[in-house]
Motif scaffolding. Structure first.
Motif, short mmCIF file in Angstrom:
data_model
loop_
_atom_site.label_atom_id
_atom_site.label_comp_id
_atom_site.label_asym_id
_atom_site.label_seq_id
_atom_site.Cartn_x
_atom_site.Cartn_y
_atom_site.Cartn_z
N VAL A 1 0.73 -1.34 -0.12
CA VAL A 1 -0.17 0.02 0.17
C VAL A 1 0.81 1.23 0.24
O VAL A 1 1.95 1.27 0.38
CB VAL A 1 -0.84 -0.22 1.25
CG1 VAL A 1 -1.94 -1.14 1.20
CG2 VAL A 1 -0.23 0.04 2.62
N SER B 1 1.10 3.82 1.56
CA SER B 1 1.39 4.47 3.26
C SER B 1 2.69 4.07 3.48
O SER B 1 3.41 4.62 4.13
CB SER B 1 0.26 4.16 4.22
OG SER B 1 -1.06 4.50 3.87
N GLU C 1 -4.99 1.94 -2.04
CA GLU C 1 -5.28 3.16 -1.53
C GLU C 1 -4.80 4.21 -2.51
O GLU C 1 -3.93 3.83 -3.39
CB GLU C 1 -5.07 3.69 -0.15
CG GLU C 1 -3.29 3.36 0.11
CD GLU C 1 -2.98 3.71 1.55
OE1 GLU C 1 -3.91 3.85 2.54
OE2 GLU C 1 -2.17 3.56 2.01
N ASP D 1 -16.21 4.18 -5.73
CA ASP D 1 -15.38 5.25 -6.12
C ASP D 1 -15.71 6.17 -6.91
O ASP D 1 -16.44 5.77 -7.94
CB ASP D 1 -14.04 4.41 -6.39
CG ASP D 1 -13.33 3.74 -5.44
OD1 ASP D 1 -13.57 4.20 -4.06
OD2 ASP D 1 -12.80 2.67 -5.69
N ARG E 1 -14.49 8.73 -2.63
CA ARG E 1 -15.30 7.92 -2.40
C ARG E 1 -16.70 8.58 -2.38
O ARG E 1 -17.15 9.68 -2.21
CB ARG E 1 -15.35 7.46 -0.71
CG ARG E 1 -14.06 6.47 -0.36
CD ARG E 1 -14.25 5.34 -1.34
NE ARG E 1 -15.49 4.51 -1.01
CZ ARG E 1 -15.89 3.29 -1.56
NH1 ARG E 1 -15.25 2.99 -2.84
NH2 ARG E 1 -16.91 2.89 -1.28
N LYS F 1 -10.25 4.05 3.11
CA LYS F 1 -9.29 3.08 3.26
C LYS F 1 -8.22 3.56 4.24
O LYS F 1 -7.79 4.68 4.02
CB LYS F 1 -8.63 2.75 1.66
CG LYS F 1 -9.44 1.89 0.92
CD LYS F 1 -8.68 1.49 -0.30
CE LYS F 1 -9.48 0.21 -1.11
NZ LYS F 1 -8.63 -0.39 -2.21
N GLY G 1 -4.68 0.57 3.48
CA GLY G 1 -5.04 -0.38 2.32
C GLY G 1 -6.23 -0.88 2.87
O GLY G 1 -6.59 -1.54 1.95
N ARG H 1 -9.97 -1.57 3.48
CA ARG H 1 -11.35 -0.94 3.25
C ARG H 1 -12.24 -0.92 4.47
O ARG H 1 -12.43 -2.28 4.89
CB ARG H 1 -12.20 -1.63 2.08
CG ARG H 1 -13.20 -0.76 1.65
CD ARG H 1 -13.80 -1.60 0.20
NE ARG H 1 -13.92 -2.81 0.62
CZ ARG H 1 -14.69 -3.79 -0.42
NH1 ARG H 1 -14.74 -3.29 -1.51
NH2 ARG H 1 -14.86 -4.73 0.07
#
Length: 536
Positions: free
Chosen positions: A264, A266, A293, A412, A427, A433, A436, A438
């Motif tokens: 992800v 992040s 994400e 989305d 969204r 998210k 990563g 949901r």
């Protein structure tokens, strides 16, 4: 059974075990297993799962970064079963809900999960048999109810001669994602769904037996499918990272000469914020892939400079469309200006997949307009597990006759750019998210309202300290609320990534013109600091 086409999730590994028996398939904590060794373990464990000749329909896998996590997943597939990943970091109540709704026939668990397994079994109305292939004797405090097969019983089994290959339309794995009702939704992915995904990626990336993959996602997160099964189909080596290594992964990548990275965004954002992505510092990488994400353009730029020899791509896809189904290849010259709101485009659909932007009523949005991103194609699931009404709401149907399309509604917001690629806007609903994962904020709210004293609760996604990364904030009202007790109670009913980072007390919630809680106003108060967090 011919292995020329990956018709089943385990076909790739089975083929590589024949072609590359002596090559390393898995390395954990400094120990390596060859393809032949993992194959033998999976076949023996599969035999233990097939009790008295009865093939299990669904097998729960409870483990973390262990041989059970990987060989156990294969063993369940080899037994012809659907794999249902459990997570020892989840509260017992959540694992119980997943296990009972899935209708598990057996649970396969590692030694590291023995601390949480008894509570899960005691909570279940009708606990299934349990296989503990690493455990020598019955653990203290273990319930008497379920049948138990220990290490000696597993090792005494004669391994399966050949894996079971069911029908391509059978479910390969069943994941449970966050649901707005307070209960997770079951997403069944068939062998046909997932092998379509694997074929596209094998053609796109050309992985070989020389590649070295890491593994960053928990098994209950669909991103976890990519690394093991792409590596094993190519005869490559899988080298999973543990949680503490994931916080500082760059040394691991260099030490083990990792060539394929998927995570992800992040994870990369944290390294960028710490100033660790020095130019040229990741020389071994051939592919740098991000999914799960939104990918901030500055993070992509920093990672690309650190791994200049790799191709960087942004992958997009919900669990319901099997891991990823759109992709954008990062170009340092053009991608930054093609990014929208600082977010890298999600790109074009995979071969065989279709994507459109539709209005709420299912009609196409005008060129350049924003609407809901909807997906169709071989990777899209048929519907939620035992939830026909939820399934009906999740799809739009357009066209007639041969032109009929059944579109999965991702929730989305997207737009088609002038170059024909798709861009992510945000969204449509309250789903967010976090790292990563949901999350339906309504699910967290539902559990907050079960806590003593909480009369009203709103959970919001607000910007965190890292670029492009959101965190959860909860605004609650009620009389005599003990926030420490609320936080503790919530931690016993939802996974750690669903726990709000901050809590905020408010006597009266603001309302909008329709008389509903004004979430936008609440979010502004939290972000601005007007609503101070409760000290925990």
């Amino acid at each position: 059974m011919q292995d020329t086409e990956p018709s089943f999730l385990h076909t790739g590994f089975h083929s590589s075990a024949q072609r590359f028996p002596d090559r390393p398939a898995l390395t954990l904590d400094g120990r390596s297993w060859t393809y032949a060794e993992v194959d033998e373990v999976a076949r023996r464990w599969a035999a233990a799962l097939i009790e008295a000749g009865k093939r299990p329909a669904r097998v729960g896998i409870l483990g973390h970064r262990s041989l059970v996590t990987y060989a156990g997943f294969l063993a369940a597939l080899y037994a012809g079963a659907t794999v249902v990943p459990l997570n020892r970091k989840y509260p017992a109540a959540r694992n119980k809900d997943i296990a009972e709704r899935a209708g598990l026939d057996v649970i396969l668990a590692d030694d590291g999960s023995l601390a949480v397994l008894p509570a899960l079994l005691r909570a279940m109305t009708d606990a299934p048999p349990v296989v503990l292939p690493e455990t020598g004797e019955v653990p203290a405090g273990f319930p008497d109810a379920p049948a138990l097969v220990l290490r000696e019983g597993v090792e005494s089994r004669e391994p399966l001669t050949e894996p079971v290959f069911p029908a391509p339309g059978d479910v390969a794995y069943l994941l449970f994602t966050s649901g707005s009702t307070g209960r997770p939704k079951g997403v069944p992915i068939t062998h046909a769904n997932v092998t379509s995904f694997l074929r596209v990626n094998a053609d796109r990336y050309g992985f070989t037996e020389q590649d070295r993959f890491t593994h960053t996602a928990d098994q209950t997160f669909d991103l976890s499918i990519f690394d093991p099964f792409m590596a094993w189909a190519a005869g490559a080596c899988l080298m999973p990272m543990d949680t503490h290594q994931l916080l500082s992964p760059l040394g691991f990548l260099r030490e083990h000469a990792i060539t394929v990275w998927l995570s992800v965004p992040s994870v990369a954002a944290l390294q960028a914020r710490k100033g660790l992505l020095e130019p040229g510092s990741l020389p071994s990488l051939r592919w740098s892939l991000f999914c799960g994400e939104a990918l901030p353009a500055p993070v992509a730029e920093a990672w690309q400079r650190a791994a200049p020899g790799s191709v960087l791509e942004n992958l997009y896809g919900p669990t319901e469309a099997t891991v990823a189904c759109l992709v954008h290849r990062w170009d340092p010259q053009t991608s930054p200006e093609r990014s929208v709101n600082g977010i890298v485009p999600i790109g074009a659909p995979y071969p065989g997949m279709e994507a459109v932007v539709l209005a709420e009523d299912g009609t196409p949005v005008a060129a350049g307009g924003t609407g809901e991103l909807c997906l169709a194609g071989p990777q899209v699931f048929a519907g939620y597990w035992n939830a026909p009404e939820l399934t009906a709401r999740a799809f739009h149907t357009t066209g007639h006759g041969a032109d009929t399309r059944r579109w999965y509604r991702t929730g989305d917001l997207g737009r088609v750019a002038e170059d024909g690629e798709f861009v992510y806007i945000g969204r449509l609903d309250t789903q967010v998210k976090i790292l990563g994962h949901r999350i339906e904020t309504g699910e967290v709210e539902a559990h907050l309202l079960q806590q003593e004293g909480v009369a009203q609760a709103v959970v919001l996604a607000v910007p965190g300290e890292e670029d492009g990364a959101d965190v959860l904030a909860a605004v609650v009202s009620g009389d005599g609320i003990d926030m420490d007790v609320v936080d503790k109670g919530l931690s016993e009913s939802v996974p750690p990534y669903m726990i709000p980072l901050t809590y905020h007390l408010l006597d009266t919630f603001p309302l909008n013109a329709n008389g509903k809680v004004d979430r936008r106003a609440l979010r502004e108060q939290v972000v601005s600091g007007a609503l101070e967090p409760f000290p925990l």
